[in-house]
Design a protein around this motif. Structure first.
Motif, PDB file in Angstrom:
ATOM      1  N   UNK A 269      47.233  35.041  40.129  1.00 50.75           N
ATOM      2  CA  UNK A 269      47.020  36.186  39.251  1.00 50.75           C
ATOM      3  C   UNK A 269      45.760  36.957  39.659  1.00 50.75           C
ATOM      4  N   UNK A 270      44.708  36.224  40.006  1.00 50.30           N
ATOM      5  CA  UNK A 270      43.466  36.876  40.417  1.00 50.30           C
ATOM      6  C   UNK A 270      43.635  37.638  41.727  1.00 50.30           C
ATOM      7  N   UNK A 271      44.335  37.046  42.679  1.00 54.91           N
ATOM      8  CA  UNK A 271      44.510  37.687  43.974  1.00 54.91           C
ATOM      9  C   UNK A 271      45.342  38.962  43.829  1.00 54.91           C
ATOM     10  N   UNK A 272      46.380  38.898  43.023  1.00 55.33           N
ATOM     11  CA  UNK A 272      47.183  40.092  42.791  1.00 55.33           C
ATOM     12  C   UNK A 272      46.374  41.178  42.094  1.00 55.33           C
ATOM     13  N   UNK A 273      45.591  40.776  41.087  1.00 53.19           N
ATOM     14  CA  UNK A 273      44.835  41.751  40.304  1.00 53.19           C
ATOM     15  C   UNK A 273      43.793  42.480  41.147  1.00 53.19           C
ATOM     16  N   UNK A 274      43.074  41.748  41.999  1.00 55.55           N
ATOM     17  CA  UNK A 274      42.032  42.394  42.785  1.00 55.55           C
ATOM     18  C   UNK A 274      42.616  43.247  43.914  1.00 55.55           C
ATOM     19  N   UNK A 275      43.726  42.807  44.476  1.00 56.30           N
ATOM     20  CA  UNK A 275      44.392  43.662  45.465  1.00 56.30           C
ATOM     21  C   UNK A 275      44.833  44.962  44.809  1.00 56.30           C
ATOM     22  N   UNK A 276      45.456  44.839  43.644  1.00 55.28           N
ATOM     23  CA  UNK A 276      45.931  46.027  42.931  1.00 55.28           C
ATOM     24  C   UNK A 276      44.776  46.932  42.531  1.00 55.28           C
ATOM     25  N   UNK A 277      43.651  46.345  42.203  1.00 50.56           N
ATOM     26  CA  UNK A 277      42.476  47.135  41.833  1.00 50.56           C
ATOM     27  C   UNK A 277      42.037  48.006  43.010  1.00 50.56           C
ATOM     28  N   UNK A 278      42.054  47.434  44.206  1.00 42.05           N
ATOM     29  CA  UNK A 278      41.698  48.208  45.384  1.00 42.05           C
ATOM     30  C   UNK A 278      42.697  49.308  45.662  1.00 42.05           C
ATOM     31  N   UNK A 279      43.985  48.995  45.493  1.00 46.71           N
ATOM     32  CA  UNK A 279      45.039  49.985  45.729  1.00 46.71           C
ATOM     33  C   UNK A 279      44.885  51.167  44.778  1.00 46.71           C
ATOM     34  N   UNK A 280      44.645  50.880  43.522  1.00 49.83           N
ATOM     35  CA  UNK A 280      44.587  51.932  42.512  1.00 49.83           C
ATOM     36  C   UNK A 280      43.319  52.776  42.609  1.00 49.83           C
ATOM     37  N   UNK A 281      42.193  52.142  42.925  1.00 48.78           N
ATOM     38  CA  UNK A 281      40.917  52.867  42.935  1.00 48.78           C
ATOM     39  C   UNK A 281      40.613  53.515  44.280  1.00 48.78           C
ATOM     40  N   UNK A 282      40.916  52.827  45.361  1.00 52.39           N
ATOM     41  CA  UNK A 282      40.548  53.312  46.684  1.00 52.39           C
ATOM     42  C   UNK A 282      39.049  53.331  46.906  1.00 52.39           C
ATOM     43  N   UNK A 283      38.302  52.621  46.058  1.00 54.68           N
ATOM     44  CA  UNK A 283      36.846  52.640  46.099  1.00 54.68           C
ATOM     45  C   UNK A 283      36.281  51.265  46.422  1.00 54.68           C
ATOM     46  N   UNK A 284      35.421  51.201  47.447  1.00 59.42           N
ATOM     47  CA  UNK A 284      34.776  49.931  47.782  1.00 59.42           C
ATOM     48  C   UNK A 284      33.933  49.444  46.612  1.00 59.42           C
ATOM     49  N   UNK A 285      33.312  50.357  45.894  1.00 55.07           N
ATOM     50  CA  UNK A 285      32.471  49.986  44.758  1.00 55.07           C
ATOM     51  C   UNK A 285      33.250  49.249  43.681  1.00 55.07           C
ATOM     52  N   UNK A 286      34.563  49.487  43.614  1.00 53.19           N
ATOM     53  CA  UNK A 286      35.387  48.811  42.624  1.00 53.19           C
ATOM     54  C   UNK A 286      35.655  47.358  42.981  1.00 53.19           C
ATOM     55  N   UNK A 287      35.241  46.948  44.182  1.00 57.42           N
ATOM     56  CA  UNK A 287      35.527  45.604  44.679  1.00 57.42           C
ATOM     57  C   UNK A 287      34.346  44.650  44.540  1.00 57.42           C
ATOM     58  N   UNK A 288      33.418  44.958  43.642  1.00 57.06           N
ATOM     59  CA  UNK A 288      32.239  44.100  43.460  1.00 57.06           C
ATOM     60  C   UNK A 288      32.593  42.886  42.617  1.00 57.06           C
ATOM     61  N   UNK A 289      33.190  41.899  43.240  1.00 61.04           N
ATOM     62  CA  UNK A 289      33.569  40.682  42.517  1.00 61.04           C
ATOM     63  C   UNK A 289      32.364  39.858  42.118  1.00 61.04           C
ATOM     64  N   UNK A 290      31.234  40.060  42.773  1.00 60.17           N
ATOM     65  CA  UNK A 290      30.065  39.229  42.525  1.00 60.17           C
ATOM     66  C   UNK A 290      29.385  39.546  41.198  1.00 60.17           C
ATOM     67  N   UNK A 291      29.537  40.765  40.698  1.00 56.98           N
ATOM     68  CA  UNK A 291      28.976  41.129  39.406  1.00 56.98           C
ATOM     69  C   UNK A 291      30.006  41.099  38.286  1.00 56.98           C
ATOM     70  N   UNK A 292      31.241  40.799  38.647  1.00 59.04           N
ATOM     71  CA  UNK A 292      32.317  40.799  37.638  1.00 59.04           C
ATOM     72  C   UNK A 292      32.156  39.603  36.696  1.00 59.04           C
ATOM     73  N   UNK A 293      32.222  39.863  35.399  1.00 58.00           N
ATOM     74  CA  UNK A 293      32.126  38.788  34.424  1.00 58.00           C
ATOM     75  C   UNK A 293      33.412  37.971  34.371  1.00 58.00           C
ATOM     76  N   UNK A 294      34.536  38.659  34.586  1.00 60.45           N
ATOM     77  CA  UNK A 294      35.845  38.007  34.591  1.00 60.45           C
ATOM     78  C   UNK A 294      36.562  38.340  35.877  1.00 60.45           C
ATOM     79  N   UNK A 295      37.036  37.307  36.562  1.00 61.54           N
ATOM     80  CA  UNK A 295      37.763  37.527  37.807  1.00 61.54           C
ATOM     81  C   UNK A 295      39.265  37.647  37.538  1.00 61.54           C
TER      82      UNK A 295
END
Length: 295
Positions: A269-295
């Protein structure tokens, strides 16, 4: 995916002719007439789970540089022009070059293109000996992605993730690790090695891998905008691949037991969600998993 007819990268090294596998491990794209078996991958991964160690960390491939110097090799040849699988990989790699060159340039930086090495069985790298049983990987020591193409047959037939864009997602994920190397993420994570517990290192590894998934999604976003080469169902192929190689899915398939504390790549579920997040945003800044409270 309408990939034919597009530019192919010149950064592909074909070292399959000299690949021979490590004695006792099988290895190689074809063994006894069969493709690279899921069993060899599972054995390596299960061993790592039992001892709570990331299999990539064992080889020094996540960020460590202590895997030993590579064996001296001669110049690598380009893949044969008639090799359709190599043509596909070269085409996808070329597009990652185009996308990341543009994104780095827009940020006032230059992008160093990685090399992609095709091999069979085992291959010397700046991170130590890489093995087909570990699946595709990136070595930060030599800025190279390593792939035994037999993995794609395993991904399709034995892991239930067929499709050319499922394969493209795998390549883009490894290139995502290269991007992490260039922007300093790999070095920062490697500095933590030995300073935190194995459980904490596993958790950090999950964040590294999920960010690479998100970066693969960022590439997908810009690639489609630039080429419009994806077809109906392609994104679903990548999502399915992400689900099939989630830690929980692999653990459930191999042992019947899921151990979240031993995860090193993230759940399906996490791998799908983060891939989809990149697809939808197109922004590297949206990929900051290190500051994310929930993965």
């Amino acid at each position: 995916m309408k990939w034919e007819g597009h530019r192919q990268s010149r950064n592909v090294e074909d070292r399959r002719a000299g690949g021979g596998g490590i004695p006792g491990l099988g290895g190689g794209r074809r063994v006894g007439g069969k493709g690279l078996g899921l069993g060899s991958i599972v054995i390596a991964v299960i061993a790592a789970w039992i001892f709570g160690i990331n299999p990539l960390t064992v080889l020094g491939l996540l960020g460590g540089m202590d895997g030993g110097a590579p064996v001296s090799q001669g110049p690598a040849a380009a893949p044969p022009a008639s090799d359709r699988e190599a043509m596909f990989v070269s085409t996808v790699l070329a597009d990652t070059e185009d996308v990341w060159q543009a994104l780095f340039r827009s940020g006032g930086q230059s992008y160093r293109e990685p090399k992609l090495v095709l091999f069979r069985g085992a291959v010397p790298t700046a991170c130590g000996t890489g093995q087909s049983a570990m699946g595709p990987f990136y070595c930060p020591g030599d800025y190279k992605v390593y792939i035994d193409l037999g993995f794609f047959e395993t991904l399709s037939r034995q892991m239930g993730a067929p499709g050319d864009f499922a394969q493209a997602y795998v390549i883009a994920h490894e290139v995502g690790h290269h991007v992490q190397r260039l922007i300093g993420v790999t070095d920062k994570v490697d500095q933590m090695r030995g300073r935190i517990s194995q459980a904490q290192m596993n958790a950090m590894s999950v964040r590294v891998e999920l960010q690479a998934d998100c970066l693969a999604g960022v590439w997908t976003h810009h690639s489609q905008r630039g080429k419009n080469w994806l077809e109906q169902g392609d994104i679903q192929e990548a999502m399915n691949a992400a689900a099939r190689i989630g830690d929980d899915a692999l653990q459930r398939q191999s042992t019947g037991t899921v151990r979240p504390e031993s995860f090193t790549h993230g759940s399906s579920e996490q791998r799908m969600r983060w891939f989809q997040r990149g697809v939808q945003s197109g922004q590297v800044a949206a990929c900051n998993t290190f500051d994310a409270q929930t993965l």
